[in-house]
Design a protein around this motif. Sequence first.
Motif, short mmCIF file in Angstrom:
data_model
loop_
_atom_site.label_atom_id
_atom_site.label_comp_id
_atom_site.label_asym_id
_atom_site.label_seq_id
_atom_site.Cartn_x
_atom_site.Cartn_y
_atom_site.Cartn_z
N THR A 76 0.84 -1.20 0.00
CA THR A 76 0.00 0.00 0.00
C THR A 76 0.87 1.25 0.00
OG1 THR A 76 -1.68 -1.18 1.29
CG2 THR A 76 -1.85 1.22 1.20
N ASP A 77 0.54 2.20 -0.85
CA ASP A 77 1.27 3.47 -0.91
C ASP A 77 1.27 4.12 0.47
OD1 ASP A 77 1.98 6.22 -1.30
OD2 ASP A 77 1.44 6.05 -3.41
N VAL A 78 2.44 4.53 0.95
CA VAL A 78 2.55 5.07 2.30
C VAL A 78 1.81 6.39 2.46
CG1 VAL A 78 4.66 6.42 1.93
CG2 VAL A 78 4.20 5.41 4.19
N PHE A 202 17.85 10.13 -2.73
CA PHE A 202 16.65 9.34 -2.99
C PHE A 202 15.93 9.74 -4.27
CE2 PHE A 202 17.54 9.07 1.48
CZ PHE A 202 17.22 7.77 1.83
N LEU A 203 16.56 10.57 -5.08
CA LEU A 203 15.89 11.08 -6.28
C LEU A 203 15.77 10.04 -7.38
CD1 LEU A 203 17.46 14.66 -6.55
CD2 LEU A 203 15.13 14.06 -5.84
N GLU A 204 16.81 9.26 -7.59
CA GLU A 204 16.84 8.35 -8.73
C GLU A 204 16.11 7.04 -8.43
OE1 GLU A 204 20.90 7.76 -9.70
OE2 GLU A 204 21.27 9.87 -10.21
N PHE A 311 11.26 12.69 -1.44
CA PHE A 311 10.65 12.37 -0.15
C PHE A 311 9.80 11.10 -0.21
CE2 PHE A 311 7.32 12.70 3.10
CZ PHE A 311 8.12 12.79 4.23
N GLU A 312 9.04 10.94 -1.28
CA GLU A 312 8.20 9.74 -1.38
C GLU A 312 9.06 8.48 -1.39
OE1 GLU A 312 4.71 7.70 -4.15
OE2 GLU A 312 5.41 9.73 -4.58
N ASN A 313 10.19 8.52 -2.08
CA ASN A 313 11.09 7.36 -2.08
C ASN A 313 11.65 7.11 -0.68
OD1 ASN A 313 10.86 6.63 -4.76
ND2 ASN A 313 12.63 7.81 -5.43
N LEU A 314 11.93 8.18 0.06
CA LEU A 314 12.47 8.04 1.41
C LEU A 314 11.51 7.31 2.33
CD1 LEU A 314 14.37 8.71 3.83
CD2 LEU A 314 13.20 10.93 3.97
#
Length: 361
Positions: A76-78, A202-204, A311-314
Amino acid sequence: MISININTKSHVISLLGVTLHSRQPSRIEITGDFPAATCLSTSICLLVDEYNLPNQLTKMALPTLSKADLIALSETDVTQPIPKESIFAALATPPFLYIPGTFNTRDLGLLPLSSSSSSGKGRKVGIRPGLIYRSGGFFPNGGFNDAAKTQLANQLGIKKIFDIRSVREHSHAPDPEIAGVKNYWIAAEATEKEATVNLADFLEGKGERGYVKMYMDVLRGYEEVIGALLRSLLAASEDHQKPEPILFHCTAGRDRTGVVAGLLLSLAGVSEEDVEMDWMLSRIGTELAREQLLGFAMKGAGARSVESPGFENLVSLKRECWRAFVREVKRVYGGWEGYVRGVLGLSEGEVDRIGRVLRGE
């Protein structure tokens, strides 16, 4: 005093989405349909009404979920909440346990294993149930009371708690004193520095580079307490005694705790696929504190919003990130056992004995 007016009634465990900046305990008065609760500035406050989580887990006829259900829910998407019916059912399903005042609590011995974890040689694989527990932090003002202490010490039989947190985290909220339980926390020099997160890492992709850096820092920065945990298991084998149940935790029970869980499961012969599943389950285990943890992550990373690049990747848990970390462990140390021997200083024979203790052999 801080008063918060809430007009809607909660039928599930409710989370207070505020951050207190005082270093002293602050009373938060809730007007409306919520009870009062007390929070520390570094705590996660769990507010429970008459439809509270313990009742949901013990009085309702909740279906337990299959392994496939748990895996699907963990994806599930955080940024999106898990439906309350699903989270109740998940928390009633092993390996999850409910202890008031903490969250993301699990028995590593109850992790559902796949056929990929079979040794094929008749040898046990996996951690013995009732031996190793993992969790988030303990929050006395969020419900970790005497009954919770009794559950942890008497019902689960936990004798040792290993705290994998920084000096600042530990000083703000030291582990509670529990009769018959010994607390272990080591103020290693590396943990004196607060972990800093650079969103650029965390960008890539899915954020693989950032996770590899962050988790390799865990192995290097917390090696003393990790070593103490492993040596406590080794001592049981040397004394030919039954090992005492232990629990280890950080604050969210996700990243630092997840790394140590991955190490222990791997030493017990669990497959990479199943170790990865254990890591992914933290998406479910942290749901009760999801909004708070997102807020803490934003502050720690200096993000202006959840839309900040990287941020979403983090804050997400993506399989690719764990796999990238495992590849780095293999590249740098030759694998988990190589880390234990090369960094923690244990011999090959000692590593083998630790594995036997974990498996209950």
